[in-house]
Design a protein around this motif. Structure first.
Motif, PDB file in Angstrom:
ATOM      1  N   ALA A  82      54.094  18.529  32.732  1.00  0.00           N
ATOM      2  CA  ALA A  82      53.981  19.614  31.744  1.00  0.00           C
ATOM      3  C   ALA A  82      53.036  20.717  32.210  1.00  0.00           C
ATOM      4  O   ALA A  82      52.448  21.426  31.405  1.00  0.00           O
ATOM      5  CB  ALA A  82      53.576  19.074  30.377  1.00  0.00           C
ATOM      6  N   ILE A  83      52.909  20.884  33.520  1.00  0.00           N
ATOM      7  CA  ILE A  83      52.090  21.952  34.089  1.00  0.00           C
ATOM      8  C   ILE A  83      53.024  23.127  34.380  1.00  0.00           C
ATOM      9  O   ILE A  83      53.773  23.120  35.370  1.00  0.00           O
ATOM     10  CB  ILE A  83      51.354  21.471  35.361  1.00  0.00           C
ATOM     11  N   LEU A  84      53.001  24.118  33.512  1.00  0.00           N
ATOM     12  CA  LEU A  84      53.959  25.216  33.573  1.00  0.00           C
ATOM     13  C   LEU A  84      53.937  25.945  34.911  1.00  0.00           C
ATOM     14  O   LEU A  84      54.989  26.373  35.407  1.00  0.00           O
ATOM     15  CB  LEU A  84      53.724  26.192  32.419  1.00  0.00           C
ATOM     16  N   ASP A  85      52.778  26.082  35.526  1.00  0.00           N
ATOM     17  CA  ASP A  85      52.675  26.778  36.808  1.00  0.00           C
ATOM     18  C   ASP A  85      53.340  26.016  37.956  1.00  0.00           C
ATOM     19  O   ASP A  85      53.530  26.581  39.035  1.00  0.00           O
ATOM     20  CB  ASP A  85      51.210  27.048  37.158  1.00  0.00           C
ATOM     21  N   ASP A  86      53.670  24.750  37.747  1.00  0.00           N
ATOM     22  CA  ASP A  86      54.324  23.939  38.781  1.00  0.00           C
ATOM     23  C   ASP A  86      55.834  23.842  38.591  1.00  0.00           C
ATOM     24  O   ASP A  86      56.494  23.013  39.219  1.00  0.00           O
ATOM     25  CB  ASP A  86      53.723  22.527  38.805  1.00  0.00           C
ATOM     26  N   ALA A  87      56.412  24.675  37.726  1.00  0.00           N
ATOM     27  CA  ALA A  87      57.844  24.616  37.426  1.00  0.00           C
ATOM     28  C   ALA A  87      58.690  24.799  38.681  1.00  0.00           C
ATOM     29  O   ALA A  87      58.373  25.606  39.553  1.00  0.00           O
ATOM     30  CB  ALA A  87      58.204  25.676  36.389  1.00  0.00           C
ATOM     31  N   ARG A  88      59.773  24.021  38.752  1.00  0.00           N
ATOM     32  CA  ARG A  88      60.684  24.041  39.893  1.00  0.00           C
ATOM     33  C   ARG A  88      62.130  24.119  39.404  1.00  0.00           C
ATOM     34  O   ARG A  88      62.479  23.549  38.371  1.00  0.00           O
ATOM     35  CB  ARG A  88      60.546  22.752  40.719  1.00  0.00           C
ATOM     36  N   SER A  89      62.966  24.783  40.177  1.00  0.00           N
ATOM     37  CA  SER A  89      64.402  24.847  39.874  1.00  0.00           C
ATOM     38  C   SER A  89      65.044  23.493  40.130  1.00  0.00           C
ATOM     39  O   SER A  89      64.607  22.740  40.995  1.00  0.00           O
ATOM     40  CB  SER A  89      65.086  25.889  40.757  1.00  0.00           C
ATOM     41  N   GLY A 110      47.166   7.848  30.402  1.00  0.00           N
ATOM     42  CA  GLY A 110      46.948   8.372  31.739  1.00  0.00           C
ATOM     43  C   GLY A 110      47.755   9.621  32.054  1.00  0.00           C
ATOM     44  O   GLY A 110      47.601  10.202  33.130  1.00  0.00           O
ATOM     45  N   SER A 111      48.607  10.051  31.132  1.00  0.00           N
ATOM     46  CA  SER A 111      49.378  11.276  31.338  1.00  0.00           C
ATOM     47  C   SER A 111      48.430  12.470  31.393  1.00  0.00           C
ATOM     48  O   SER A 111      47.346  12.451  30.818  1.00  0.00           O
ATOM     49  CB  SER A 111      50.381  11.459  30.197  1.00  0.00           C
ATOM     50  N   LYS A 112      48.873  13.513  32.047  1.00  0.00           N
ATOM     51  CA  LYS A 112      48.049  14.710  32.174  1.00  0.00           C
ATOM     52  C   LYS A 112      48.128  15.622  30.962  1.00  0.00           C
ATOM     53  O   LYS A 112      47.497  16.682  30.932  1.00  0.00           O
ATOM     54  CB  LYS A 112      48.437  15.470  33.438  1.00  0.00           C
ATOM     55  N   MET A 119      60.548  18.447  30.952  1.00  0.00           N
ATOM     56  CA  MET A 119      59.142  18.144  31.219  1.00  0.00           C
ATOM     57  C   MET A 119      58.978  16.636  31.243  1.00  0.00           C
ATOM     58  O   MET A 119      59.391  15.950  30.301  1.00  0.00           O
ATOM     59  CB  MET A 119      58.236  18.702  30.123  1.00  0.00           C
ATOM     60  N   GLY A 120      58.374  16.142  32.317  1.00  0.00           N
ATOM     61  CA  GLY A 120      58.141  14.717  32.432  1.00  0.00           C
ATOM     62  C   GLY A 120      57.059  14.442  33.447  1.00  0.00           C
ATOM     63  O   GLY A 120      56.625  15.345  34.165  1.00  0.00           O
ATOM     64  N   SER A 121      56.638  13.229  33.521  1.00  0.00           N
ATOM     65  CA  SER A 121      55.610  12.841  34.479  1.00  0.00           C
ATOM     66  C   SER A 121      56.151  12.957  35.898  1.00  0.00           C
ATOM     67  O   SER A 121      57.276  12.534  36.177  1.00  0.00           O
ATOM     68  CB  SER A 121      55.158  11.401  34.230  1.00  0.00           C
ATOM     69  N   ALA A 122      55.326  13.544  36.769  1.00  0.00           N
ATOM     70  CA  ALA A 122      55.712  13.653  38.179  1.00  0.00           C
ATOM     71  C   ALA A 122      55.952  12.240  38.717  1.00  0.00           C
ATOM     72  O   ALA A 122      55.264  11.296  38.353  1.00  0.00           O
ATOM     73  CB  ALA A 122      54.603  14.345  38.972  1.00  0.00           C
TER      74      ALA A 122
END
Length: 166
Positions: A66-73, A106-108, A36-39
């Motif tokens: 840290a937006i779980l719904d945006d998880a990527r392989s 400023g992190s989400k 998990m990290g900043s985009a």
């Protein structure tokens, strides 16, 4: 309260330290590692850390901001390096690796939100690893709020700008 267990310098030793510490924490083939990290800013670092594990037959997932719904392989592309792409499920993580960009203003997500997301996806007995620069997690008060098992804290020193006259 923490204790310093290793000190090193440079990017290559930082990456080797990460891989060695993951092994020491019990990483095995088939382990699921969620980063998990900043985009944007943390993603290149995540790709570097993931690259050190490319031959370990582990499943790796990126959760931007840290937006779980945006998880990527995350997977290895020979001749290119690590790439992030298709949707992935972050649940059932053996390891959650948090990058320090999440603790920046400023992190989400804040520390409590990050800890909540870690608890939501981490398997019982799973480990939480932090990777940051210049004591970012400590300065932001995350040590008291996030259940870290280990933090790798690097210092960028010195930084030089060299100008050449022609």
């Amino acid at each position: 309260m923490y204790k310093v267990v290793e000190t090193t310098k440079g990017l290559s030793p930082l990456l080797k330290t990460f891989r060695a510490q993951m092994a020491a924490l019990g990483m095995q083939p088939a382990s699921k590692i969620v980063f998990m990290g900043s985009a944007g800013t943390c993603v290149p670092f995540i790709e570097l850390f993931a690259y050190t594990l490319r031959n370990d037959r582990v499943e790796m997932v990126l959760v931007p901001d840290a937006i779980l719904d945006d998880a990527r392989s995350i997977w290895h592309v020979p001749g290119i390096g690590m790439q992030a792409g298709g949707a992935a499920n972050p649940n059932g993580a053996d390891f959650v690796v948090l990058l320090g960009g999440l603790s920046m203003p400023g992190s989400k997500v804040d520390a409590a939100g990050a800890a909540e997301r870690v608890r939501a996806i981490l398997k019982p007995g799973g480990k939480v690893v932090g990777i940051c620069f210049m004591a970012m997690f400590e300065k932001a008060g995350w040590y008291e709020k996030v259940p870290f098992d280990l933090v790798i804290d690097a210092t960028i020193d010195p930084i030089q700008v060299q100008k050449f006259e022609k």
